[in-house]
Design an enzyme around this catalytic site. Sequence first.
Site, PDB file in Angstrom:
ATOM      1  CE  LYS A  44      -1.643   2.994   2.741  1.00  0.00           C
ATOM      2  NZ  LYS A  44      -1.721   4.138   1.842  1.00  0.00           N
ATOM      3  CD  GLU A  88      13.466   1.007   8.912  1.00  0.00           C
ATOM      4  OE1 GLU A  88      13.977   2.105   9.194  1.00  0.00           O
ATOM      5  OE2 GLU A  88      14.022  -0.081   9.113  1.00  0.00           O
ATOM      6  CB  CYS A  98      13.319   9.144   7.425  1.00  0.00           C
ATOM      7  SG  CYS A  98      14.345   8.131   6.360  1.00  0.00           S
ATOM      8  CD  GLU A 121      10.168  12.900  10.868  1.00  0.00           C
ATOM      9  OE1 GLU A 121       8.988  12.492  11.028  1.00  0.00           O
ATOM     10  OE2 GLU A 121      11.039  12.221  10.307  1.00  0.00           O
TER      11      GLU A 121
HETATM   12  P1  NAD Z   1       2.475   8.559   7.345  1.00  0.00           P
HETATM   13  O1  NAD Z   1       2.697   7.854   8.638  1.00  0.00           O
HETATM   14  O2  NAD Z   1       1.475   9.632   7.287  1.00  0.00           O
HETATM   15  O3  NAD Z   1       2.066   7.526   6.207  1.00  0.00           O
HETATM   16  C1  NAD Z   1       2.872   6.419   5.876  1.00  0.00           C
HETATM   17  C2  NAD Z   1       2.004   5.344   5.273  1.00  0.00           C
HETATM   18  O4  NAD Z   1       1.147   4.832   6.293  1.00  0.00           O
HETATM   19  C3  NAD Z   1       1.080   5.834   4.163  1.00  0.00           C
HETATM   20  O5  NAD Z   1       0.972   4.847   3.179  1.00  0.00           O
HETATM   21  C4  NAD Z   1      -0.239   6.026   4.897  1.00  0.00           C
HETATM   22  O6  NAD Z   1      -1.368   5.943   4.056  1.00  0.00           O
HETATM   23  C5  NAD Z   1      -0.202   4.872   5.866  1.00  0.00           C
HETATM   24  N1  NAD Z   1      -1.046   5.009   7.053  1.00  0.00           N
HETATM   25  C6  NAD Z   1      -1.492   6.139   7.640  1.00  0.00           C
HETATM   26  N2  NAD Z   1      -2.248   5.833   8.702  1.00  0.00           N
HETATM   27  C7  NAD Z   1      -2.268   4.487   8.811  1.00  0.00           C
HETATM   28  C8  NAD Z   1      -2.865   3.575   9.720  1.00  0.00           C
HETATM   29  N3  NAD Z   1      -3.627   3.966  10.737  1.00  0.00           N
HETATM   30  N4  NAD Z   1      -2.650   2.246   9.528  1.00  0.00           N
HETATM   31  C9  NAD Z   1      -1.870   1.815   8.519  1.00  0.00           C
HETATM   32  N5  NAD Z   1      -1.301   2.638   7.619  1.00  0.00           N
HETATM   33  C10 NAD Z   1      -1.487   3.964   7.767  1.00  0.00           C
HETATM   34  O7  NAD Z   1       3.924   9.053   6.880  1.00  0.00           O
HETATM   35  P2  NAD Z   1       4.240   9.967   5.638  1.00  0.00           P
HETATM   36  O8  NAD Z   1       3.819  11.343   6.014  1.00  0.00           O
HETATM   37  O9  NAD Z   1       3.753   9.341   4.405  1.00  0.00           O
HETATM   38  O10 NAD Z   1       5.839   9.878   5.592  1.00  0.00           O
HETATM   39  C11 NAD Z   1       6.662  10.659   6.344  1.00  0.00           C
HETATM   40  C12 NAD Z   1       7.181   9.897   7.533  1.00  0.00           C
HETATM   41  O11 NAD Z   1       7.852   8.716   7.113  1.00  0.00           O
HETATM   42  C13 NAD Z   1       8.208  10.689   8.305  1.00  0.00           C
HETATM   43  O12 NAD Z   1       7.963  10.562   9.679  1.00  0.00           O
HETATM   44  C14 NAD Z   1       9.525  10.012   7.937  1.00  0.00           C
HETATM   45  O13 NAD Z   1      10.538  10.168   8.882  1.00  0.00           O
HETATM   46  C15 NAD Z   1       9.096   8.592   7.789  1.00  0.00           C
HETATM   47  N6  NAD Z   1      10.072   7.859   6.983  1.00  0.00           N
HETATM   48  C16 NAD Z   1      10.930   7.000   7.613  1.00  0.00           C
HETATM   49  C17 NAD Z   1      11.896   6.327   6.880  1.00  0.00           C
HETATM   50  C18 NAD Z   1      12.876   5.396   7.532  1.00  0.00           C
HETATM   51  O14 NAD Z   1      13.622   4.742   6.823  1.00  0.00           O
HETATM   52  N7  NAD Z   1      12.919   5.297   8.850  1.00  0.00           N
HETATM   53  C19 NAD Z   1      11.963   6.515   5.500  1.00  0.00           C
HETATM   54  C20 NAD Z   1      11.073   7.388   4.887  1.00  0.00           C
HETATM   55  C21 NAD Z   1      10.123   8.056   5.648  1.00  0.00           C
END
Ligand code: NAD
Length: 497
Positions: free
Chosen positions: A177, A252, A291, A391
Amino acid sequence: MSAQQTIHVGGEWRSAASGATREIIDPADATVFALVAEGGTEDTDAAVAAARRAFDEGEWPRTPVAERAALLRRVADLLQRNREALGALESRDAGKTLEEGRVDVDCVADAFRYFADLVMNESGGRVVDAGSDEIHSVVVHEPVGVCALITPWNYPLLQASWKIAPALAAGNTFVVKPSEITPLATVELIHLLEEAGLPDGVANIVTGAGDPVGARLAEHPDVDLVSFTGGLSSGTKVMRAAADSVKKVALELGGKNPNVVFADACESDEDFDTAVDQALNAAFIHSGQVCSAGSRLIVEESMRERFVGELARRAEKIRLGRGTDDGVECGPLVSPQQLAKTEEYVASALAEGAVLRAGGRRPEGEGYEGYFYRPTVLDQCHREMRVVREEVFGPVLTVETFRTEDEAVALANDTEYGLAGAVWTADPGRARRVAGRLRHGTVWINDFHPYLPQAEWGGFGKSGIGRELGPAGLAEYREAKHIYQNLAPRPVRWFAG
Ligand code: NAD
């Protein structure tokens, strides 16, 4: 513009069962440029059922390792063949520069090749000495089953591939997803997996919102593992949702990554230039939507003014614009929400006493109709400020200072996260001491941002659970099984009988 069939279930491309669609916005000009299917619970359940069937009854988990590895290599070749188109799509969808989009495609191909090599070079199992010639004992590693792979919007293709490549190498089936904001390149990747010859039902994708699609995947009783990359608050929801079915969980999450610069790293003009240049890159590449962004500059007090002055001067010169335009160094933020969040953090920092040295505003004029924000340097920051603890995920760099090595380490570790950090010093002993004391999953010495597919990536603390890439990134997608064979069975006579 017609609604695309972006849901892939059991080898078939479909629209959402409900018929719903979602508009995909170009963040550079805030216009709609694509439509995707907006999946729901029904689509998610169908995708999990297809993945379950392909795992329980299909050939993929039992396909010889050499064939699985060959398929992964074909995918890498197809990615390379489609480099320009995929790079451009990623650039438009996520707002990154075209060159970043291309580099992402190269890194994705590398990940597929790395996991192909890794499984090819493994021995079949580990024979254990059971202390008797009459016992044959071996530990083997088997695929975990049906994997739910949930990815964020900042590196859509890259994050998906860090999950998909090892999941396939290990013999799993999956439902991915992608982020609802940037799903397009992941949809293309599934097309390439099909083209490479992956059997139907092994790779499934449901485009749609975190809730219901991601939430349903996390709780689904037929999913064996959920691997999630995204923000802390969604990650904790995923973990809770996964608890009832006791599935494996890999997370992650975010980071608040320190970039520690000692004065001895800047003694020559050349070294000073390198440290400033890299601090700029650490904080502002992809407009800080990384990230591992080096969003906390922790610089030795004696050189604060020289370092921050030069950094701010260069930050003001960063060229913003549409990622595909020539000479553009930074694209927009991905969404109006991300822009508003960034503005809100900067306002709160200024209210708490931070001093603005660069940026702090949207760019003005033609060509900035999208979600642009100037790279921002905030001086005189301290650990009580929200902007230092939380963040931002935007182009905002905070500056703190230290006088001693202990102070530098304490500041760098003063975060609930622990994803990545760097130390800049000319003293090799200090470099090793500080690197050893930093509580972060990746520590760079005199560098920032590089990663290697063969080295584990992941975080301490609230940056997550588990690792991607490297041998541990493959192990996430496996179960260990001990097979103990008695070659000369006899009664044990524990019970008199
Ligand atoms: P997000 O948490 O809003 O969304 C991430 C994914 O989770 C999306 O596909 C979203 O639709 C889904 N999602 C949202 N709510 C959910 C739920 N209740 N259950 C299951 N899935 C759900 O994050 P974002 O805004 O898309 O991305 C930014 C974040 O990702 C930042 O915090 C960044 O640090 C992190 N990130 C971490 C890494 C790493 O390697 N540690 C890499 C890239 C991004």
